[in-house]
Scaffold this active site. Sequence first.
Site, mmCIF file in Angstrom:
data_model
loop_
_atom_site.group_PDB
_atom_site.id
_atom_site.type_symbol
_atom_site.label_atom_id
_atom_site.label_comp_id
_atom_site.label_asym_id
_atom_site.label_seq_id
_atom_site.Cartn_x
_atom_site.Cartn_y
_atom_site.Cartn_z
ATOM 1 N N GLY A 52 -18.607 71.764 17.361
ATOM 2 C CA GLY A 52 -19.955 72.185 16.992
ATOM 3 C C GLY A 52 -20.099 73.679 17.154
ATOM 4 O O GLY A 52 -19.296 74.319 17.836
ATOM 5 N N CYS A 79 -12.924 70.315 20.858
ATOM 6 C CA CYS A 79 -13.543 71.643 20.796
ATOM 7 C C CYS A 79 -14.879 71.648 21.548
ATOM 8 O O CYS A 79 -14.897 71.490 22.757
ATOM 9 C CB CYS A 79 -13.683 72.074 19.346
ATOM 10 S SG CYS A 79 -13.975 73.835 19.171
ATOM 11 N N TYR A 80 -15.990 71.783 20.858
ATOM 12 C CA TYR A 80 -17.285 71.715 21.561
ATOM 13 C C TYR A 80 -17.382 70.405 22.351
ATOM 14 O O TYR A 80 -17.926 70.376 23.456
ATOM 15 C CB TYR A 80 -18.442 71.825 20.555
ATOM 16 C CG TYR A 80 -19.811 71.898 21.209
ATOM 17 C CD1 TYR A 80 -20.341 73.125 21.595
ATOM 18 C CD2 TYR A 80 -20.559 70.743 21.452
ATOM 19 C CE1 TYR A 80 -21.583 73.200 22.218
ATOM 20 C CE2 TYR A 80 -21.803 70.810 22.072
ATOM 21 C CZ TYR A 80 -22.311 72.043 22.451
ATOM 22 O OH TYR A 80 -23.539 72.113 23.063
ATOM 23 N N HIS A 171 -8.568 71.619 16.919
ATOM 24 C CA HIS A 171 -9.060 70.570 16.008
ATOM 25 C C HIS A 171 -7.906 69.703 15.496
ATOM 26 O O HIS A 171 -7.201 70.096 14.573
ATOM 27 C CB HIS A 171 -9.784 71.209 14.816
ATOM 28 C CG HIS A 171 -11.109 71.767 15.181
ATOM 29 N ND1 HIS A 171 -12.269 71.025 15.147
ATOM 30 C CD2 HIS A 171 -11.466 72.986 15.633
ATOM 31 C CE1 HIS A 171 -13.283 71.771 15.540
ATOM 32 N NE2 HIS A 171 -12.816 72.966 15.842
ATOM 33 N N GLU A 173 -8.120 67.123 13.759
ATOM 34 C CA GLU A 173 -8.459 66.458 12.500
ATOM 35 C C GLU A 173 -8.130 67.272 11.262
ATOM 36 O O GLU A 173 -8.170 66.748 10.150
ATOM 37 C CB GLU A 173 -9.949 66.074 12.509
ATOM 38 C CG GLU A 173 -10.940 67.237 12.445
ATOM 39 C CD GLU A 173 -11.269 67.855 13.811
ATOM 40 O OE1 GLU A 173 -10.382 67.871 14.684
ATOM 41 O OE2 GLU A 173 -12.397 68.359 13.977
ATOM 42 N N ASP A 228 -19.173 56.751 -8.989
ATOM 43 C CA ASP A 228 -19.975 56.190 -7.903
ATOM 44 C C ASP A 228 -20.972 55.146 -8.397
ATOM 45 O O ASP A 228 -21.013 54.026 -7.894
ATOM 46 C CB ASP A 228 -20.726 57.294 -7.153
ATOM 47 C CG ASP A 228 -19.804 58.395 -6.695
ATOM 48 O OD1 ASP A 228 -18.589 58.131 -6.624
ATOM 49 O OD2 ASP A 228 -20.281 59.499 -6.417
ATOM 50 N N LYS A 370 -15.405 59.523 -1.175
ATOM 51 C CA LYS A 370 -15.090 59.435 -2.603
ATOM 52 C C LYS A 370 -13.808 58.641 -2.897
ATOM 53 O O LYS A 370 -13.784 57.771 -3.750
ATOM 54 C CB LYS A 370 -14.946 60.858 -3.155
ATOM 55 C CG LYS A 370 -14.805 60.929 -4.648
ATOM 56 C CD LYS A 370 -16.162 61.033 -5.270
ATOM 57 C CE LYS A 370 -16.081 61.049 -6.773
ATOM 58 N NZ LYS A 370 -17.437 61.056 -7.343
#
Length: 514
Positions: A52, A79-80, A171, A173, A228, A370
């Site tokens: 964050g 992280c945060y 991070h 990710e 979609d 998506k």
Amino acid sequence: RLLIIDFGSQVTQLIARRLRELNVYCEIHPYNLLTDDILRGLAPKAVILSGGPDSVTREGSPRAPQAVFDLGVPVFGICYGQQVMMEQLGGRVEAGHHAEYGRAFIAPAEGHKGDGIFAGLFDTGREEVWMSHGDRVTALAPGFEVIGTSLGAPFAMIADEARRFYAVQFHPEVHHTPRGRIMLENFVRMAGFTGDWTMAGYRDEAIRKIREQVGDKKVICGLSGGVDSSVAAVLIHEAIGDQLTCVFVDHGLLRLNEAQEVVTMFRDNYNIPLIHADESELFLGALEGVSDPEVKRKTIGRLFIDVFQRYASGIEGAEFLAQGTLYPDVIESVSFSGGPSVTIKSHHNVGGLPEKMGLKLVEPLRELFKDEVRALGRELGLPEKFIGRHPFPGPGLAIRCPGEITREKLDILRKADAVFIDQIRKHGLYDEIWQAFVAILPVRTVGVMGDGRTYDYACALRAVTSVDGMTADYYPFTHDFLGETATRIINEVKGINRCTYDITSKPPGTIEWE
Ligand code: XMP
């Protein structure tokens, strides 16, 4: 489920993506909408605390519900999230002086080769990671020990094995942490997830929920021809059959043969009741003489709602409106960006319509990204060519025709676009490209064809790579490809005598021209 508590990082969604890739079901909840009770009610099997932008040293900065640490489940702070964890569990975080951005290397702390969620790391001696932090942990909370350190972050990887609490300063990710996936995988396995979340399971569950929500009432669905809304419609049809009616508003700004393809697919292949609202006269009439991009967008958006409402109110007993809302849309609408952001473009959507018409929403794709929608589409048997389609904006060709829109220009544009896409398909590049299209420019230039002078429109080809449309880069076609395509367009499309390639990235450009 696995719960991700979002503290507003730009990359929180990537955590969810990585977990989905591991076939683990997860949900992102903003920290400020959670309380201890809500958290207990959700009963997560594991929790991840996201990064964050704030500083835990600032008074009033975000915190996790304290109950996170009392649930007895594994917790992973990123992280945060790491700093929050330290702050709430009795460690210390200091601001400033130690900022680290970009690539960093983590070395194992003495006596640690990495185990627990860090198992399988450090076999090459150090781990490459991606950092982005201004503050850092300076004292560990009781029970924690250091597993790895970087130059700027002495507590880059920490663990309390007894409580199964883990935290990292970097991070895991993002792609730039090449082995971040290993840490996430170790974490979910430790939490007892077996990776059994599949699209077939999702489909069955979604069908059950739609039936439960809708009962014997009627649903209307606005079709755009995009992936979609199409997947949503087919899924809902599978759940409730002819209680569903689709409305396809054709604004006259579609690509070559597009309206026919959509109508055929829904009526002939799926037998889904479909109203084809050909309103091109209305839209093109209202756009006559308009060249300001925002006026174009607003005009189309307003008319779209009017038209949709007109057709939908003719469907007796409709109580629900179906939309192909995706997970990123949901997250964006609840995120707390810290302040009002600037409107770059007024996006085209049917926001506000449900309240106006007194309709309830059915949004069966709300939990999907998506590419997961595409996987669900495959599961439902939609044709591959349809599923893999590039995104197409709601305002359609209007925003690919800078300046005034005329029918003549739209016809030329449609033909040029079809040639470009044909070229891309023939060269096997379609799936590598996020989006490709032609824009017809509001200038005529002089050329020579045969022995004659021409004075025709110039066009720009646009093709970009992107993961989410938020940032993009131009696609590096070969010169041969570009030359061949320009020649084909100029030879095959009457009205164009010059062809350029747009090599602007986003930012600073946007993908569409308007
Ligand atoms: P930009 O041009 O903002 O586009 O870089 C990012 C992505 O969004 C699509 N786009 C839209 N999609 N309604 C939509 O449904 C809109 O009004 C709209 N404007 C842009 C664009 O095609 C690209 O994929």
